[in-house]
Design an enzyme around this catalytic site. Structure first.
Site, short mmCIF file in Angstrom:
data_model
loop_
_atom_site.label_atom_id
_atom_site.label_comp_id
_atom_site.label_asym_id
_atom_site.label_seq_id
_atom_site.Cartn_x
_atom_site.Cartn_y
_atom_site.Cartn_z
N GLU A 161 -22.08 38.27 -5.37
CA GLU A 161 -20.78 37.61 -5.16
C GLU A 161 -20.81 36.13 -5.49
O GLU A 161 -19.79 35.54 -5.81
CB GLU A 161 -20.33 37.80 -3.71
N HIS B 28 -42.63 54.77 -7.55
CA HIS B 28 -42.57 56.18 -7.89
C HIS B 28 -41.16 56.61 -8.32
O HIS B 28 -40.87 57.79 -8.40
CB HIS B 28 -43.07 57.02 -6.71
N LYS C 56 -8.79 43.60 -2.10
CA LYS C 56 -8.24 43.74 -0.73
C LYS C 56 -6.71 43.76 -0.76
O LYS C 56 -6.06 44.51 -0.04
CB LYS C 56 -8.73 42.60 0.15
#
Ligand code: PA5
Length: 440
Positions: free
Chosen positions: A286, A315, A429
């Site tokens: 951000e 792995h 938002k």
């Protein structure tokens, strides 16, 4: 209480001349950081004032004392992004990932996204506790006080607590938010406990405000040590010297980014630090992922932060890291002293499975693997730097988080972007509120 070290050398694959010329360019930011410290909470860099704010510590400490009397069996932290990632990071680093199982006196749950199955599980866990007449503390954290996910989850949990506690439920709810936000007014009207945060301290920079201090203090983390670590690191990171780890790390990240390495991997050799990695991912994502630069020019800038856990991800990801494209800069993080020591047992018949590990501490095996990986990175010309954490104490974690937050301020300066805003997050938002039909 030992300092953490940031180490880079030949393995960073950058000439010392280039590093020092970029380091020189960080000087104006160092000056701004120092000025910001004098300005208290007036500057965008206000978060650096939190670790030295004695009044804040006193206020939060007194509030913790009050809520400890309630003796909650569970704390449910309701918040998302900067409002909960720092708390999870510190809790798991200091107490371990399985702390809810190991220290059953006070367990902590987190409600962040709006996932009905996740919320149902929280309810399944806390409802029997409430039924038994024991206490649950719901801590609603939202800087803006209006994030849809947080408010939706908070409403579900308040309702549940109210069902069992009736009129006295107010003592079970705490809100942490900006002064004057909708949540602040709502909580005040209902008689809930309220802690506020300085307006200029952004969500992802807020772990040393009441946002992190209150829940962490309730869990038993030494918030004094956490802040002391942050303070000591802050002083190193606003120094105009070669020993400034935040400026150095930002310079290395910047140089590699401008060289086409647009992925920065934080490779943590400790399972308990995984959530520190997630906190850092938000911080970097951000802070420097921006559509426009400070002058308003479209730049679509950003370094993609990734998180790897040693040795687990060797792995799953090492093949890519060592064989794939040359687009990554890695920072290895290792811990000098674990909280415990577990040895591989000495049993002759196991020797044929893997030789030379009998009787030695797991930490020694971990260290051998890290050394081996670093050699392979060097051979493959994959650049890296290192952070050495003396241990996972609150003091060390306070240093680490402060180091990374100030690094982001330097990096924003070098990249010419504003590390303190998140316009594209705010835009989504607004869209959500529009879709849900409650515009304005
Ligand atoms: O760093 C930020 O500012 C954001 O990621 C916020 O923390 C996040 O969006 C949550 O916002 P709020 O705390 O206002 O609910």
């Amino acid at each position: 209480m030992k300092p953490i070290s940031y180490l880079y050398g030949k393995a960073a694959l950058l000439s010392s001349g280039r590093i020092s010329s970029v380091l020189k360019r960080t000087a104006p930011e160092t000056a701004r950081l120092r000025k910001a410290l004098l300005a208290g909470y007036e500057d965008d860099r206000a978060s650096i004032s939190l670790p030295g704010d004695e009044a804040l510590l006193k206020r939060v400490g007194a509030f913790i004392g009050k809520k400890q009397k309630l003796d909650p069996a569970y704390i449910v932290v309701v918040g998302i992004g900067g409002s909960n990632l720092g708390t999870i990071a510190v809790q798991e680093a200091v107490f371990g990932k399985l702390c809810n199982h190991i220290t059953p006196k006070r367990r902590t749950l987190y409600a962040d996204t709006v996932d009905s199955d996740a919320m149902r599980q929280i309810r399944v866990v806390i409802e029997p506790v409430l039924k038994q007449g024991r206490e649950v503390l719901v801590v609603i954290i939202s800087k803006s006080g209006g994030t849809t996910e947080t408010i939706a989850n908070a409403e579900v949990l308040i309702n549940l607590v109210k069902r069992y506690k009736g009129g006295s439920h107010a003592e079970n709810i705490v809100a942490i938010t900006d002064e004057g936000s909708k949540l602040h007014h709502f909580a005040d009207n209902k008689g809930y406990g309220v802690l506020t945060m300085p307006q200029k301290v952004g969500g992802r920079f807020s772990v040393f405000s009441a946002v992190g201090l209150f829940p962490l203090g309730m869990m038993g983390v030494s918030i004094e040590s956490l802040l002391k670590g942050a303070r000591d690191m802050r002083n190193r990171c606003i120094a105009a010297s070669a020993g400034n780890p935040a400026a150095a790390s930002a310079a290395l990240q910047y140089l590699h980014y401008t060289n086409g390495k647009n992925i920065s991997d934080l490779f943590l050799f400790s399972s308990d630090l995984e959530s520190v990695g997630k906190w850092y991912r938000q911080l970097m994502g951000e802070s420097v992922g921006k559509e426009h630069d400070r002058r308003g020019k479209k730049v679509n800038c950003g370094i993609t932060p990734t998180v790897s856990i040693g040795t687990t991800d060797l792995h799953s990801m090492a093949q890519l890291y060592l064989g794939g494209p040359y687009d990554k800069f890695t920072t290895f993080v290792s811990v000098g002293q674990n909280n415990s020591s577990v040895n591989v047992p000495v049993m002759k018949e196991y020797d044929e499975l893997v030789e030379n590990i009998q009787g030695i501490p797991l930490a020694e095996v971990m260290n051998a693997i890290l050394q081996g990986v670093k050699i392979d990175f060097q051979k493959g010309k994959r650049p890296y730097a290192e952070i050495l954490l003396p241990d996972k104490s609150a003091y060390s974690i306070g240093q680490l988080l402060q180091f990374k937050m100030i690094e982001m301020m330097y990096l924003g300066h070098l990249l010419g972007v504003n590390p303190f805003d998140q316009p594209n997050v705010e835009a989504y938002k607004v869209e959500v509120k529009r879709i849900l039909g409650n515009e304005g």
